[in-house]
Design a protein around this motif. Structure first.
Motif, PDB file in Angstrom:
ATOM      1  N   VAL A   1      35.510  57.142 -79.299  1.00 12.73           N
ATOM      2  CA  VAL A   1      36.694  58.000 -79.215  1.00 12.73           C
ATOM      3  C   VAL A   1      37.760  57.288 -78.392  1.00 12.73           C
ATOM      4  N   VAL A   2      38.978  57.180 -78.931  1.00 12.47           N
ATOM      5  CA  VAL A   2      40.090  56.567 -78.205  1.00 12.47           C
ATOM      6  C   VAL A   2      41.100  57.650 -77.868  1.00 12.47           C
ATOM      7  N   TRP A   3      41.334  57.806 -76.575  1.00 15.05           N
ATOM      8  CA  TRP A   3      42.254  58.833 -76.107  1.00 15.05           C
ATOM      9  C   TRP A   3      43.364  58.167 -75.303  1.00 15.05           C
ATOM     10  N   ASP A   4      44.102  58.961 -74.520  1.00 16.52           N
ATOM     11  CA  ASP A   4      45.303  58.456 -73.841  1.00 16.52           C
ATOM     12  C   ASP A   4      45.009  57.261 -72.951  1.00 16.52           C
ATOM     13  N   THR A   5      45.651  56.138 -73.259  1.00 13.19           N
ATOM     14  CA  THR A   5      45.564  54.946 -72.418  1.00 13.19           C
ATOM     15  C   THR A   5      46.757  54.045 -72.723  1.00 13.19           C
ATOM     16  N   PRO A   6      47.342  53.433 -71.688  1.00 15.31           N
ATOM     17  CA  PRO A   6      48.429  52.476 -71.942  1.00 15.31           C
ATOM     18  C   PRO A   6      47.907  51.092 -72.331  1.00 15.31           C
ATOM     19  N   LYS A   7      46.593  50.871 -72.189  1.00 10.66           N
ATOM     20  CA  LYS A   7      46.019  49.532 -72.381  1.00 10.66           C
ATOM     21  C   LYS A   7      45.512  49.370 -73.822  1.00 10.66           C
ATOM     22  N   ILE A   8      46.462  49.279 -74.731  1.00  8.37           N
ATOM     23  CA  ILE A   8      46.137  49.256 -76.152  1.00  8.37           C
ATOM     24  C   ILE A   8      45.392  47.976 -76.531  1.00  8.37           C
ATOM     25  N   ALA A   9      45.824  46.822 -75.989  1.00  9.38           N
ATOM     26  CA  ALA A   9      45.157  45.557 -76.330  1.00  9.38           C
ATOM     27  C   ALA A   9      43.709  45.561 -75.860  1.00  9.38           C
ATOM     28  N   ASP A  10      43.451  46.107 -74.670  1.00  8.55           N
ATOM     29  CA  ASP A  10      42.076  46.192 -74.159  1.00  8.55           C
ATOM     30  C   ASP A  10      41.241  47.134 -75.014  1.00  8.55           C
ATOM     31  N   ALA A  11      41.850  48.265 -75.393  1.00 11.94           N
ATOM     32  CA  ALA A  11      41.136  49.214 -76.249  1.00 11.94           C
ATOM     33  C   ALA A  11      40.759  48.561 -77.574  1.00 11.94           C
ATOM     34  N   ALA A  12      41.694  47.800 -78.161  1.00  6.18           N
ATOM     35  CA  ALA A  12      41.421  47.124 -79.436  1.00  6.18           C
ATOM     36  C   ALA A  12      40.287  46.118 -79.291  1.00  6.18           C
ATOM     37  N   ALA A  13      40.270  45.392 -78.183  1.00  2.00           N
ATOM     38  CA  ALA A  13      39.196  44.415 -77.953  1.00  2.00           C
ATOM     39  C   ALA A  13      37.844  45.113 -77.866  1.00  2.00           C
ATOM     40  N   LEU A  14      37.791  46.255 -77.176  1.00  2.00           N
ATOM     41  CA  LEU A  14      36.535  47.009 -77.073  1.00  2.00           C
ATOM     42  C   LEU A  14      36.092  47.509 -78.439  1.00  2.00           C
ATOM     43  N   ILE A  15      37.039  47.940 -79.254  1.00  2.78           N
ATOM     44  CA  ILE A  15      36.714  48.447 -80.599  1.00  2.78           C
ATOM     45  C   ILE A  15      36.152  47.327 -81.469  1.00  2.78           C
ATOM     46  N   VAL A  16      36.813  46.177 -81.472  1.00  2.00           N
ATOM     47  CA  VAL A  16      36.366  45.054 -82.298  1.00  2.00           C
ATOM     48  C   VAL A  16      34.994  44.552 -81.836  1.00  2.00           C
ATOM     49  N   GLN A  17      34.802  44.454 -80.523  1.00  2.00           N
ATOM     50  CA  GLN A  17      33.481  44.049 -80.005  1.00  2.00           C
ATOM     51  C   GLN A  17      32.406  45.030 -80.450  1.00  2.00           C
TER      52      GLN A  17
ATOM     53  N   THR B   1      26.839  64.220 -86.639  1.00  2.00           N
ATOM     54  CA  THR B   1      25.874  63.224 -87.094  1.00  2.00           C
ATOM     55  C   THR B   1      24.464  63.668 -86.732  1.00  2.00           C
ATOM     56  N   ARG B   2      23.504  63.247 -87.550  1.00  2.00           N
ATOM     57  CA  ARG B   2      22.089  63.492 -87.237  1.00  2.00           C
ATOM     58  C   ARG B   2      21.575  62.487 -86.217  1.00  2.00           C
ATOM     59  N   PHE B   3      22.323  61.384 -86.052  1.00  4.41           N
ATOM     60  CA  PHE B   3      21.914  60.337 -85.114  1.00  4.41           C
ATOM     61  C   PHE B   3      22.381  60.693 -83.708  1.00  4.41           C
ATOM     62  N   GLY B   4      21.956  59.909 -82.741  1.00  2.00           N
ATOM     63  CA  GLY B   4      22.389  60.171 -81.365  1.00  2.00           C
ATOM     64  C   GLY B   4      22.047  59.013 -80.453  1.00  2.00           C
ATOM     65  N   LEU B   5      22.476  57.798 -80.833  1.00  2.00           N
ATOM     66  CA  LEU B   5      22.109  56.636 -80.035  1.00  2.00           C
ATOM     67  C   LEU B   5      23.167  56.310 -78.984  1.00  2.00           C
ATOM     68  N   SER B   6      24.359  55.903 -79.435  1.00  2.64           N
ATOM     69  CA  SER B   6      25.371  55.414 -78.511  1.00  2.64           C
ATOM     70  C   SER B   6      26.717  56.064 -78.807  1.00  2.64           C
ATOM     71  N   ALA B   7      27.506  56.276 -77.744  1.00  2.00           N
ATOM     72  CA  ALA B   7      28.854  56.823 -77.894  1.00  2.00           C
ATOM     73  C   ALA B   7      29.702  56.294 -76.760  1.00  2.00           C
TER      74      ALA B   7
ATOM     75  N   ASN C   1      29.111  55.775 -72.748  1.00  2.00           N
ATOM     76  CA  ASN C   1      29.910  54.825 -71.977  1.00  2.00           C
ATOM     77  C   ASN C   1      31.359  55.263 -71.861  1.00  2.00           C
ATOM     78  N   TRP C   2      32.032  54.737 -70.851  1.00  2.00           N
ATOM     79  CA  TRP C   2      33.456  55.006 -70.646  1.00  2.00           C
ATOM     80  C   TRP C   2      34.175  53.671 -70.463  1.00  2.00           C
ATOM     81  N   ASN C   3      35.144  53.416 -71.321  1.00  4.07           N
ATOM     82  CA  ASN C   3      35.928  52.179 -71.289  1.00  4.07           C
ATOM     83  C   ASN C   3      35.048  50.931 -71.364  1.00  4.07           C
ATOM     84  N   ARG C   4      33.948  51.062 -72.085  1.00  2.00           N
ATOM     85  CA  ARG C   4      33.036  49.965 -72.359  1.00  2.00           C
ATOM     86  C   ARG C   4      32.638  50.046 -73.832  1.00  2.00           C
TER      87      ARG C   4
END
Length: 472
Positions: free
Chosen positions: A239-255, A386-392, A415-418
């Motif tokens: 889940v991506v919510w309010d943050t000014p650090k868009i480049a960091d958020a994108a890096a976390l998403i791609v990773q 989802t029926r799953f429940g591993l990571s979020a 996790n938060w910001n990871r």
């Protein structure tokens, strides 16, 4: 007598044959394990710990060769294969510490009532069924705790990565652990089924798909005496919510979405984005994904991700992308086969917000679904669909929102910001629903490798009778 079947392993990145070996005899291997187990269980804990530490040294000696083998058989980049070998070695001390902490001995004196003791015993013969995405690290995460606890272990590696499984068992045998205590079973689904159902196997430690894990659970439902630990997949939300650090958020998403070509059970499958941030976040994610290098393990410059495991998997992923596209999905980045003859695929992103019925399946590859939402409660509800429940994972937001996310999300890793992936072996690892059966692995693996035994003890018998007896 029928000729033994042969299993052949091919390199995903080249199509070349890498390894071949004969299918094993399940009854013979289990009988050897049963015969070898008693002496191993009776050996001092200090001896078992010393031997697994020697195993770490054997891995260190063959570190480069082992990493190259992993890279060749899985197709993952060499840099990632090296991190897997490092994790195999690091797991030794983590497992030693976990055994002491999770299965320690206790003794309580109670004067005239004697003493009460808590100790742990191994189960016996443990079957470890490994996956292809981390063919050394994940089986090793079951094997080391089982061996330290005093169990014999039979590794049945994925039929897609038998060479790594064979190398792992060779390293265990080289360190001085008796060969009957750690054995390799080569084979396909039939050998796996026979091993799981064998009456002389005391436990089944499985890592793989929910479909196979549920079949194992169903098969053993009438055998409560067998310990069963299931590490299965996930349809993991980010889940991506309010943050000014868009480049960091994108890096976390791609990773989260594309590391290991998306072939991690903890990979982000669904990206849930606040509508007011959608254009900026998705634009940055797409831009970063466009720069991502897909290549063979030893390419220069080093690729971010390699191929998926085989052509059948690549075909299934491209077909899944087309299904989403034809049922209301909107392509942000298409999935394409980069080579007709080899399983290289481009990382794909698709907006599935408009889909009336989003399929709750684990698409095991570099395919990220995006869903746009307008408020935080809707984001949590979507993440839990989802029926799953591993990571979020929550990216952005404030501490109060993270507290709400943590409290309400259905997952064993929150996790938060990871990233959603990259969990530590020094913490428990597991999920709920279709992701596991409440037997977390990693640091908590010691829990399912030994069972607690409570005792009340006195050096001499002492008892008296009271109410309900006639006088003598």
């Amino acid at each position: 007598m029928a000729a033994a079947q042969t299993l052949v392993s091919f390199e995903p990145a080249t199509g070349a044959e890498l390894w071949r070996g004969e299918h094993g005899n399940v009854d013979r291997i289990v009988a050897t394990a049963r015969k070898s187990w008693a002496a191993w269980a009776a050996s001092p804990l200090a001896t078992r710990i010393e031997l697994v530490r020697r195993f770490s040294n054997e891995v260190l000696k063959d570190q480069q060769e082992f990493a190259e083998l992993i890279a060749r058989e899985t197709g993952k980049p060499m840099w990632e294969a090296r991190t897997e070998v490092e994790a195999v070695m690091a797991k030794v001390e983590i497992s030693v510490r976990a055994y002491a902490e999770r299965t320690g001995q206790r003794k309580l004196d109670s004067a005239l009532q004697g003493s009460a003791a808590l100790r742990h015993k191994p189960h016996g013969v443990m079957a470890v069924l490994g996956p292809y995405n981390f063919p050394a690290h994940l089986p090793n995460g079951h094997m080391l705790p089982a061996l330290i606890a005093g169990n014999a272990v039979i590794l049945k590696p994925s039929e897609k990565t038998p060479a790594v499984g064979a190398k792992l068992v060779e390293l265990f045998n080289r360190c001085g652990i008796p060969e009957g205590v750690v054995q390799l079973l080569i084979g396909g689904p039939e050998e796996g089924k026979a091993l799981v159902a064998h009456p002389d196997v005391n436990g089944v430690l499985f890592t793989g798909s929910a479909q196979v894990g549920i079949a194992i659970n169903r098969k053993l439902a009438t055998e409560p005496g067998k310990i069963v630990a299931l590490e299965m997949g996930g349809n993991n939300p980010m889940v991506v919510w309010d943050t000014p650090k868009i480049a960091d958020a994108a890096a976390l998403i791609v990773q989260s979405a594309f590391t290991t070509a998306g072939q991690r059970c903890t990979a982000a499958r669904r990206l849930i984005v606040k509508d007011t941030m959608y254009d900026e976040v998705i634009g940055e994610v797409r831009s970063l994904t466009d720069r991502l290098i897909v290549g063979a393990p030893f390419d220069e410059p080093a690729p971010f991700m390699g191929p998926v495991i085989d052509n059948a998997t690549a075909d299934q992923l491209t077909e899944s992308f087309l299904y989403l596209l034809s049922n209301g999905g909107k392509a942000i980045r298409h999935m394409r086969r980069l080579r007709e003859d080899l399983p290289f695929v481009s990382p794909a992103i698709i907006d599935t917000t408009a889909m009336a019925d989003r399929p709750d399946v684990e698409l095991f590859g570099p395919l990220l679904q995006v869903i746009k939402v307008s408020d935080f409660d809707e984001a949590i509800a979507e993440a839990n669909r989802t029926r799953f429940g591993l990571s979020a994972s929550l990216v952005g937001g404030n501490p109060q929102q993270y507290n709400r996310f943590w409290a309400n999300i259905r997952a064993g890793i929150v996790n938060w910001n990871r990233p959603t992936n990259g969990a530590s072996s020094a913490a428990p690892f597991g999920g709920i629903g279709f992701s596991g059966n409440h037997r977390p692995a990693a640091f908590y693996a010691a829990d399912y490798c030994a069972y607690p035994v409570t005792s009340t003890e006195m050096e001499q018998p002492r008892a008296s009778v009271g109410v309900g007896f006639k006088g003598s």
